[in-house]
Design a protein around this motif. Sequence first.
Motif, mmCIF file in Angstrom:
data_model
loop_
_atom_site.group_PDB
_atom_site.id
_atom_site.type_symbol
_atom_site.label_atom_id
_atom_site.label_comp_id
_atom_site.label_asym_id
_atom_site.label_seq_id
_atom_site.Cartn_x
_atom_site.Cartn_y
_atom_site.Cartn_z
ATOM 1 N N VAL A 125 39.947 38.410 34.399
ATOM 2 C CA VAL A 125 39.358 38.101 33.092
ATOM 3 C C VAL A 125 38.583 36.791 33.155
ATOM 4 O O VAL A 125 37.468 36.679 32.622
ATOM 5 N N THR A 144 36.981 42.995 29.732
ATOM 6 C CA THR A 144 36.855 42.580 28.331
ATOM 7 C C THR A 144 35.510 42.993 27.749
ATOM 8 O O THR A 144 35.410 43.267 26.552
ATOM 9 N N HIS A 269 39.248 36.390 22.587
ATOM 10 C CA HIS A 269 38.094 37.192 22.988
ATOM 11 C C HIS A 269 37.575 38.122 21.881
ATOM 12 O O HIS A 269 36.372 38.234 21.685
#
Length: 294
Positions: A125, A144, A269
């Motif tokens: 990530v 993501t 996020h």
Amino acid sequence: MKNVFLVLGAQKAGTTTLYKILEQHPEINCATKKETKFFIDEELYQRGLDYYQTSFFTPGKEELPYLDIDPGLLYFDFAPQRIYDALGENVKFIVVLRDPALRAYSHFTMERFRQKENLSFEEAVATEAERITTREGNLRHSYTSRGFYYRQIQRYLAYFPLDNFRFFVFEEDLANNTATLVESLCSFMGINFDPQLSFEVKSNQSRAVRSELADQVLRNPNLLKSLIKQLIPLRLRRKLRPKMYQLNSVAKAAKTLPEEQRLSLIKNHFLEDIKQLEQLIGRDLSIWKNSPPQ
């Protein structure tokens, strides 16, 4: 082609299960394979709409609604215009969305099984932005990036009206109310719900490699693979390859993303994108934003 329905995704949100259910329906001209890649693969797209229709759909069923399920369509930014240019503004869309943090982790574990990922989830990530600058990286490591659903749907709304879409939440609709979801889809497609459909389908279970040696033979260049390439046509090899990987794997219990880590991903996020998505589709997504009740 008229009366076309596309399931856009999201990836790792039950689209394989949905395909296995809907391909049973006698009133749907379902693509003969999940993920035709027609609107994503440049070479396939350049072959034209006639190629798409004759290569991926059953002849003699032109009066039935066409259905193609390809979760890559939601992510790649060029897909909406290609679909519009090929099919016009009347194509309809089905979108199944999953908690973006859990989707990211499921994507990660899939790439680990495929031996395309050697980082930890946290490292993957943290380094995603620089890794997805290549074609292969964007395909494999967009953990993501694929979870910003509002942003991705907005690209489609530049070409198609919101009324052309039906949105579902994986956790609430597909996982727990499958028959109701399918009945809603049948209504959307203008066909009858078929009570004979089997919902007892299993797909994309977590897997582990059965034999490391066989896995290396399947994945790496070697004399055996060179010989097979000379003897077996490309189209047949493409069909056999996933079956060979399946034979060399065993089911295992899926690893879960710790709740604290899931909530951190959501907060850091996805939270703003989720809030915008709620407004767009008119649905409360607290199931993603909060911990489940004890």
